[in-house]
Design an enzyme around this catalytic site. Structure first.
Site, short mmCIF file in Angstrom:
data_model
loop_
_atom_site.label_atom_id
_atom_site.label_comp_id
_atom_site.label_asym_id
_atom_site.label_seq_id
_atom_site.Cartn_x
_atom_site.Cartn_y
_atom_site.Cartn_z
N GLU A 40 0.84 -1.19 0.00
CA GLU A 40 0.00 0.00 0.00
C GLU A 40 0.89 1.25 0.00
OE1 GLU A 40 -3.88 1.58 2.53
OE2 GLU A 40 -2.31 0.48 3.60
N LYS A 113 -10.31 0.71 -2.36
CA LYS A 113 -10.36 0.23 -0.98
C LYS A 113 -11.75 0.46 -0.38
CE LYS A 113 -7.64 0.69 3.30
NZ LYS A 113 -6.50 1.44 3.91
N CYS A 155 -5.07 -3.58 3.03
CA CYS A 155 -4.79 -3.26 4.43
C CYS A 155 -5.97 -3.46 5.37
CB CYS A 155 -4.24 -1.83 4.52
SG CYS A 155 -3.32 -1.50 6.06
#
Length: 274
Positions: A40, A113, A155
Site C-alpha cells: 500500500e 479500498k 490493508c
C-alpha cells in the site's frame, strides 16, 4: 508458478520510491515470480495523511501508473500495484486504488479500498482518519492471472472477513493484501489475521507490507509474507526493503478443497432449509 511480495519503506519522494520499487520488481522476476504484489502507498507515503492529495492521478495516466505499466511489460510480470491515489469527480478526496497490470502492461482491473482506517489505537497517541482524504470503494473485485484467480483487498480490509467470503464465492484462489499496517496493530494482529483469512478461505494469501520508520515518524510493521491455504507461512521478511517469493501450487489447493470441503459446508450466508 511463483509469486512474490515486495516490502518497502516508502517516503514523500515519488521518483525515489519508484526507483526502489523497480529494483525490487526486477529481483522478484529474477527469482522466477510470475506475479508480484507491491505494498500500500508504495509510490508515495507523505509526512502527513493529507499530503497524498498532492500526488493524485487521473485513472489511466500519471507517473505511478505509467511506471506500473512499463515494468509489467518489460519484466513480463503480473503486477498488483499496491495502492495509489486516483482522483475522484469532486477532486476533494481521492480513491485508494489497487490496479493490476498484465505482462503486456495493460491495467486489467481496478479495486478501490472498501474499508477506510478511521481509528484511534489503544494505549497509543496514534490517530488515523482515512475518510478525510479518501472515498470508499463500492465493489469487491477479482481477476484471473497467470498464477490463479486473484481477489483484491487493501490493508484495513483484512479485518472484514465477509469481503473474503464474497471473493471466495467467485472462486478466488489467491488473495492479495497490500498494506501499510502500523507497528502497534501489526505486532498483535497481522500474522493472526493473514493466516486466518488463508485457512477460512482455503486460499493463498499474498501480503506485501510497508516495513520500517518513515519520514514524519510513522512506523510500519513489515513482516510481509506468503501463506498457503492450510495456514503455513511459506516465505516472509522482517523489516526493511526486500522480496519474499514462494511457489503457488494450484493442484495442491484444489486437492485440499476437494478432500477438506469446508467451503461447501457453509450454512450461514446460504439458504437454510427447515
Amino acid at each position: 508458478m511463483y509469486a512474490a511480495v515486495i516490502q518497502m519503506v516508502s517516503g514523500p519522494d515519488v521518483s525515489a520510491n519508484l526507483t526502489v520499487a523497480g529494483e525490487l520488481l526486477e529481483e522478484a522476476a529474477a527469482q522466477g515470480a510470475s506475479l508480484a504484489v507491491l505494498p500500500e502507498n508504495f509510490g508515495y507515503l507523505g509526512l502527513r495523511q493529507g499530503d497524498i492529495l498532492n500526488v493524485t492521478e487521473p485513472e489511466g495516466s500519471g507517473p505511478i501508473q505509467d511506471f506500473l505499466s512499463a515494468r509489467a511489460r518489460s519484466l513480463k510480470l503480473w503486477i498488483v500495484g499496491g495502492s495509489l491515489p486516483l482522483s475522484s469527480a469532486t477532486g476533494e478526496r481521492a480513491y485508494a486504488s489497487c490496479q493490476v497490470y498484465d505482462p503486456q502492461g495493460c491495467c486489467v482491473v481496478r479495486y478501490d479500498k472498501l474499508h477506510l482506517f478511521d481509528v484511534g489505537l489503544p494505549d497509543s497517541q496514534e490517530r488515523y482518519r482515512e475518510s478525510a482524504t479518501y472515498l470508499p470503494g463500492g465493489a469487491a473485485k477479482w481477476v484471473d492471472t497467470g498464477a490463479g484467480r486473484l481477489g483484491l483487498s487493501i490493508c484495513y480490509d483484512l479485518r472484514f472477513p465477509e469481503l473474503y467470503r464474497h471473493l471466495g464465492a467467485e472462486g478466488v484462489e489467491l488473495i492479495s493484501v497490500p498494506s501499510a499496517f502500523t507497528q502497534t496493530t501489526g505486532e498483535v494482529h497481522w500474522e493472526l489475521l493473514l493466516r486466518a483469512r488463508a485457512v477460512e478461505n482455503l486460499a493463498y494469501v499474498l501480503a506485501a507490507n510497508q516495513g520500517g520508520r518513515h519520514a514524519g515518524g510513522r512506523e510500519t510493521y513489515g513482516d510481509s509474507m506468503i501463506v498457503d491455504p492450510w495456514g503455513k507461512v511459506l516465505a516472509r521478511l522482517d523489516k526493511g526493503e526486500g522480496v519474499a517469493c514462494a511457489e503457488i501450487d494450484l493442484s495442491q489447493l484444489h486437492a485440499l478443497r476437494q478432500n477438506f470441503p469446508a467451503l461447501n459446508h457453509r450454512r450461514i450466508g446460504t439458504q437454510l432449509k427447515p
